[in-house]
Design a protein around this motif. Structure first.
Motif, PDB file in Angstrom:
ATOM      1  N   LEU A 132      -2.680 -14.330  -7.960  1.00 34.67           N
ATOM      2  CA  LEU A 132      -2.379 -13.100  -7.131  1.00 34.67           C
ATOM      3  C   LEU A 132      -1.538 -13.170  -6.912  1.00 34.67           C
ATOM      4  O   LEU A 132      -0.437 -13.486  -7.906  1.00 34.67           O
ATOM      5  N   ASN A 133      -0.314 -11.508  -7.009  1.00 32.17           N
ATOM      6  CA  ASN A 133       0.861 -11.455  -7.476  1.00 32.17           C
ATOM      7  C   ASN A 133       1.352 -11.756  -6.533  1.00 32.17           C
ATOM      8  O   ASN A 133       1.244 -10.482  -5.159  1.00 32.17           O
ATOM      9  N   CYS A 134       1.757 -12.538  -6.292  1.00 28.29           N
ATOM     10  CA  CYS A 134       3.201 -13.415  -5.228  1.00 28.29           C
ATOM     11  C   CYS A 134       4.231 -12.800  -5.235  1.00 28.29           C
ATOM     12  O   CYS A 134       5.157 -13.377  -4.509  1.00 28.29           O
ATOM     13  N   ALA A 136       8.215 -11.595  -5.744  1.00 26.33           N
ATOM     14  CA  ALA A 136       9.263 -10.847  -5.297  1.00 26.33           C
ATOM     15  C   ALA A 136       8.891  -9.157  -5.397  1.00 26.33           C
ATOM     16  O   ALA A 136       9.070  -8.419  -4.928  1.00 26.33           O
ATOM     17  N   ALA A 137       8.482  -9.235  -6.553  1.00 30.06           N
ATOM     18  CA  ALA A 137       8.060  -8.002  -6.998  1.00 30.06           C
ATOM     19  C   ALA A 137       6.911  -6.970  -6.778  1.00 30.06           C
ATOM     20  O   ALA A 137       6.777  -6.282  -6.788  1.00 30.06           O
ATOM     21  N   SER A 138       6.194  -7.597  -6.148  1.00 28.24           N
ATOM     22  CA  SER A 138       4.896  -7.679  -5.917  1.00 28.24           C
ATOM     23  C   SER A 138       4.867  -6.078  -5.326  1.00 28.24           C
ATOM     24  O   SER A 138       6.543  -6.117  -4.752  1.00 28.24           O
ATOM     25  N   ARG A 546      -9.188 -10.101 -12.676  1.00 24.74           N
ATOM     26  CA  ARG A 546      -8.166 -11.340 -12.485  1.00 24.74           C
ATOM     27  C   ARG A 546      -6.604 -11.014 -13.223  1.00 24.74           C
ATOM     28  O   ARG A 546      -7.362  -9.893 -13.788  1.00 24.74           O
ATOM     29  N   GLU A 547      -6.050 -11.555 -13.009  1.00 24.86           N
ATOM     30  CA  GLU A 547      -4.413 -11.280 -13.696  1.00 24.86           C
ATOM     31  C   GLU A 547      -4.328 -11.115 -14.625  1.00 24.86           C
ATOM     32  O   GLU A 547      -5.129 -11.793 -15.283  1.00 24.86           O
ATOM     33  N   ALA A 548      -4.391  -9.916 -15.141  1.00 25.64           N
ATOM     34  CA  ALA A 548      -3.622 -10.025 -16.389  1.00 25.64           C
ATOM     35  C   ALA A 548      -3.754 -10.836 -17.717  1.00 25.64           C
ATOM     36  O   ALA A 548      -4.391 -11.448 -18.801  1.00 25.64           O
TER      37      ALA A 548
HETATM   38  C1  LIG Z   1       3.177  -8.116  -9.596  1.00 21.44           C
HETATM   39  O1  LIG Z   1       3.470  -6.817  -9.602  1.00 21.44           O
HETATM   40  C2  LIG Z   1       4.420  -6.427  -9.457  1.00 21.44           C
HETATM   41  C3  LIG Z   1       4.978  -4.847  -9.692  1.00 21.44           C
HETATM   42  O2  LIG Z   1       3.393  -4.198 -10.220  1.00 21.44           O
HETATM   43  C4  LIG Z   1       5.276  -6.309 -11.263  1.00 21.44           C
HETATM   44  O3  LIG Z   1       6.213  -5.579 -11.304  1.00 21.44           O
HETATM   45  C5  LIG Z   1       5.454  -7.644 -12.193  1.00 21.44           C
HETATM   46  O4  LIG Z   1       5.189  -7.884 -13.334  1.00 21.44           O
HETATM   47  C6  LIG Z   1       4.008  -8.358 -11.079  1.00 21.44           C
HETATM   48  N1  LIG Z   1       3.969 -10.305 -11.481  1.00 21.44           N
HETATM   49  C7  LIG Z   1       3.065 -10.401 -12.117  1.00 21.44           C
HETATM   50  C8  LIG Z   1       3.476 -12.034 -12.184  1.00 21.44           C
HETATM   51  O5  LIG Z   1       2.162 -10.155 -12.499  1.00 21.44           O
END
Ligand SMILES: *[C@@H]1O[C@H](CO)[C@@H](O)[C@H](O)[C@H]1NC(C)=O
Ligand SMILES: *[C@@H]1O[C@H](CO)[C@@H](O)[C@H](O)[C@H]1NC(C)=O
Ligand SMILES: *[C@@H]1O[C@H](CO)[C@@H](O)[C@H](O)[C@H]1NC(C)=O
Ligand SMILES: *[C@@H]1O[C@H](CO)[C@@H](O)[C@H](O)[C@H]1NC(C)=O
Ligand SMILES: *[C@@H]1O[C@H](CO)[C@@H](O)[C@H](O)[C@H]1NC(C)=O
Ligand SMILES: *[C@@H]1O[C@H](CO)[C@@H](O)[C@H](O)[C@H]1NC(C)=O
Ligand SMILES: *[C@@H]1O[C@H](CO)[C@@H](O)[C@H](O)[C@H]1NC(C)=O
Ligand SMILES: *[C@@H]1O[C@H](CO)[C@@H](O)[C@H](O)[C@H]1NC(C)=O
Length: 629
Positions: A132-134, A136-138, A546-548
């Motif tokens: 998951l996207n955890c 700081a930018a999440s 899933r995450e990209a």
């Molecule tokens: C997580 O989400 C943020 C905001 O949508 C995005 O900018 C960032 O690249 C993402 N990070 C990952 C590791 O996918």
């Protein structure tokens, strides 16, 4: 037999096509809210698989542990929205933490859609290892920062965001003390919008389009439908629409004009008539006449060519007859009788290759009949290719060809009927069931043996080229049978000449084959490695939820293995309650899978070695049983 790639989805889709319908009863309004078919608020209305509750004038959805209010229903897309749990006062904890959040029964026809963006809040550091996207930018940080509602979460450093609906999240959004303690969900969230313009939290749930209603007798069906046996062979009887009408799962009735999913199928002409009628409405008559003329001409030519090839093929088959393995040649009459003239309610699945029907031969044997699409050269070729390949093989882990029929417009294959669906469905289909580790080991082993037979015992060797979980059929004892040889190649014919395009299925395709088109047995080894990962993780080979970076299961697991976290990807349900020794065998299987996925082919084991290794892993697992006894 060969339910194929997209089967279960198609199983639902085919019912769109099948004739049918019935005396369905829509449930009465709940308060002021309409309750569309198939949702059911009581024993005498709707479809009983689609239970919801009408409680003091408002609709409720029961999960395994909780109840959530339904706030909106969209019958056209088979979706409704529930209002998930709120925060406890002044805490970054949702009310349903103690009952582990939203846990749905995976056997029911409901799932969580991918239109839900989920924020997980107040998480432990273990989540940092998750896909998951955890970061700081999440997005969840902007959410916490931008809303008063989650004020209690401001001090909590770890929160994560993801789209629901992946293989692991289509039936649950789990909160727990050892993970995340709160969640929020937003339907169709436009992430560009500032938080103060986000919609109210909600979670969208989809239902599978309902099949025709059950019936005990004809009296349970209306005048537009007939009570008949469910082609799934489960003993159920349903109201199937009379000819000329089709089951409309949205209206819950037999309707005249629901679009057919497969207008070019074996079932003939009504669909084509509809297509032509549609065309006529849109185009000038002259143009239409020309188009029809040309396409009929082309179709006739294709059919003639296919028939010529067929005749040759048929002679070949009859001549080959090596080792008495050759297939029986069925007459068109026999096949029509066995499939009830290709009755739509016998359809098991459809795909690029054509259609598969359940059929009963005169002697009572239940078989599967695969037919190429009429006039479709590619589909015809695949079916013919399959005849050629299957006539030469005979192994308990390969689907058995019983015969073929070349009299009708399109070539047909007759296989043994295998009744328990595909490995893909068992792991990931809407009706997935938990497969124990022992079962999975057995499935891996028999599949590996079938493939090793193709590579090392068939003369000349055969490369399957489309090894994937949806081509592995399971019988009632969970024995695996490899099916769908439409893309298979005999080694000597294709090794010499380099094919111009790599065929196969995304997610299973050997990257090396993709690069240089050279086909060897190691391409099947690669694809089998992906199947092993599916068995180990219960995840899909390709999953855009899933995450990209992790969409491709092979790439995802390889990354995790490099980080020395192989056990993190093992299906949690398998790990739960597993002994230390069992965990070791899972790890060993993980490493074997990764070995099959080696970039360089020469570093991959052969299918024979893979089968031996799995055999060894099974013997280790068995030792454990001895010890425990
Ligand atoms: C997580 O989400 C943020 C905001 O949508 C995005 O900018 C960032 O690249 C993402 N990070 C990952 C590791 O996918
Ligand atoms: C986060 O979750 C823990 C465990 O349930 C809880 O004790 C703590 O109060 C929560 N944090 C906040 C800010 O509510
Ligand atoms: C919630 O449901 C799951 C699945 O049925 C069950 O294992 C768990 O014990 C339940 N938890 C509670 C607190 O009811
Ligand atoms: C899930 O649904 C199936 C089918 O209705 C039912 O047989 C089963 O008992 C349910 N499981 C749980 C845990 O409620
Ligand atoms: C949260 O808001 C504060 C002030 O409103 C801002 O300084 C900070 O950068 C924000 N943090 C995030 C993660 O958006
Ligand atoms: C959820 O159900 C719908 C409708 O049958 C289906 O199309 C979709 O693939 C399912 N999603 C998942 C993740 O199982
Ligand atoms: C039967 O089908 C026809 C044509 O679609 C429709 O007009 C009629 O209302 C249907 N009858 C019933 C009982 O549903
Ligand atoms: C049949 O088609 C017409 C025109 O396309 C449409 O208005 C009507 O709703 C359709 N009927 C059904 C039952 O789908």
């Amino acid at each position: 037999m060969a339910p194929t790639p997209n089967q279960l989805l198609f199983a639902a889709a085919l019912l769109l096509c099948a004739g049918c319908a019935a005396a369905v009863t829509r449930c009465p309004d709940c308060g002021t809210t309409q309750v569309p078919y198939p949702l059911s608020t009581g024993p005498n209305c709707g479809d009983q698989s689609y239970k919801i509750r009408c409680d003091a004038g408002s609709l409720k959805f029961d999960t395994l542990n909780n109840t959530y209010p339904i706030t909106a229903i969209t019958p056209e897309t088979q979706r409704f929205v529930i209002q998930p749990s709120s925060f406890l006062p002044n805490a970054c904890v949702t009310e349903d933490l103690t009952t582990l959040g939203i846990q749905m029964n995976g056997s029911l026809p409901f799932n969580i859609t991918s239109s839900n963006t989920i924020m997980y809040l107040n998480c432990t550091t273990t989540l940092l290892n998750s896909p998951l996207n955890c970061s700081a930018a999440s997005l969840c940080h902007s959410y916490v920062n931008g809303t008063g509602e989650a004020a209690a979460c401001v001090g909590e450093p770890i929160c994560c965001t993801f789209k629901a609906g992946g293989s692991t999240t289509s039936y649950m959004i789990r909160v727990r003390n050892s993970g995340c303690r709160a969640y929020r969900s937003f339907v169709n969230l436009d992430t560009q919008l500032p938080v103060n313009r986000w919609p109210r939290p909600g979670m969208e749930i989809q239902w599978v389009p309902p099949p025709e209603p059950l019936c005990g007798a004809q009296s349970a069906c209306d005048s537009n439908s007939t009570c008949g046996s469910d082609p799934a062979g489960n003993g159920a009887r349903r109201c199937y629409c009379n000819s000329g009408l089709r089951w409309d799962p949205v209206g819950g009735l037999c309707a005249q004009n629901v679009t057919c999913q497969d207008p070019d199928g074996c079932g003939k002409s009504t669909d084509r008539t509809a297509l032509i009628a549609g065309l006529t409405a849109g185009l000038g008559t002259a143009l239409v006449a020309a188009i029809i003329g040309i396409s009929l001409y082309k179709r006739h030519r294709r059919i003639r060519q296919a028939q010529e090839r067929l005749t040759r093929e048929r002679e070949e088959i009859l001549n080959a007859n090596g080792g008495g393995k050759s297939a029986k040649v069925f007459t068109g009459k026999e096949i029509k009788r066995a499939t009830n003239n290709f009755s739509r309610d016998r359809l098991l699945g459809t795909g690029g290759y054509g259609e598969v029907y359940k059929a009963v031969l005169d002697d009572g044997t239940v078989v599967a009949v695969k037919c190429a699409k009429v006039g479709n050269t590619k589909s015809t070729e695949q079916v013919l290719n399959e005849v050629r390949i299957l006539c030469q093989v005979n192994h308990r882990s390969l689907v058995r060809l019983l015969g073929c029929c070349v009299e009708l417009e399109q070539p047909l294959l007759v296989y043994e009927y295998i009744d328990n669906g595909t490995l893909f469905e068992r792991l990931n289909g809407p009706n997935r069931v938990y497969l124990s580790w022992n079962h999975r080991l057995r499935i891996a082993h028999s599949t590996a043996e079938g493939l090793a037979y193709l590579h090392f015992s068939a003369v000349p060797p055969i490369y399957h080229r489309d090894v994937k979980s949806s081509n592995i059929l399971l019988d009632e004892k969970s024995n695996a049978k490899v099916s769908d040889f439409g893309l298979s190649r005999l080694a000597h014919t294709d090794l010499s000449h380099v094919s111009t395009c790599a065929q196969g299925t995304l997610g299973y395709l050997d990257p090396e084959y993709y690069r240089n088109y050279q086909l060897t047995d190691k391409s099947d080894v690669y694809s089998f490695g992906v199947v092993l990962l599916e068995l180990l993780t219960s995840q899909k080979a390709i999953d855009f939820n899933r995450e990209a970076d992790d969409v491709n299961l092979a790439v995802y697991v390889q990354r995790v293995v490099e980080e020395e976290r192989i056990m993190d990807v093992v299906d949690p349900a398998l790990k739960e309650g597993a002994s230390a020794l069992e965990l070791e065998t899972m790890k060993a299987m993980g490493f074997l899978a990764v070995g099959c996925l080696e970039e360089r082919r020469q570093n991959r084991p052969s299918m024979k070695e893979v089968a031996e290794e799995i055999d060894y892993i099974i013997s280790v697992a068995a030792t454990k049983e001895e010890v425990e006894k």
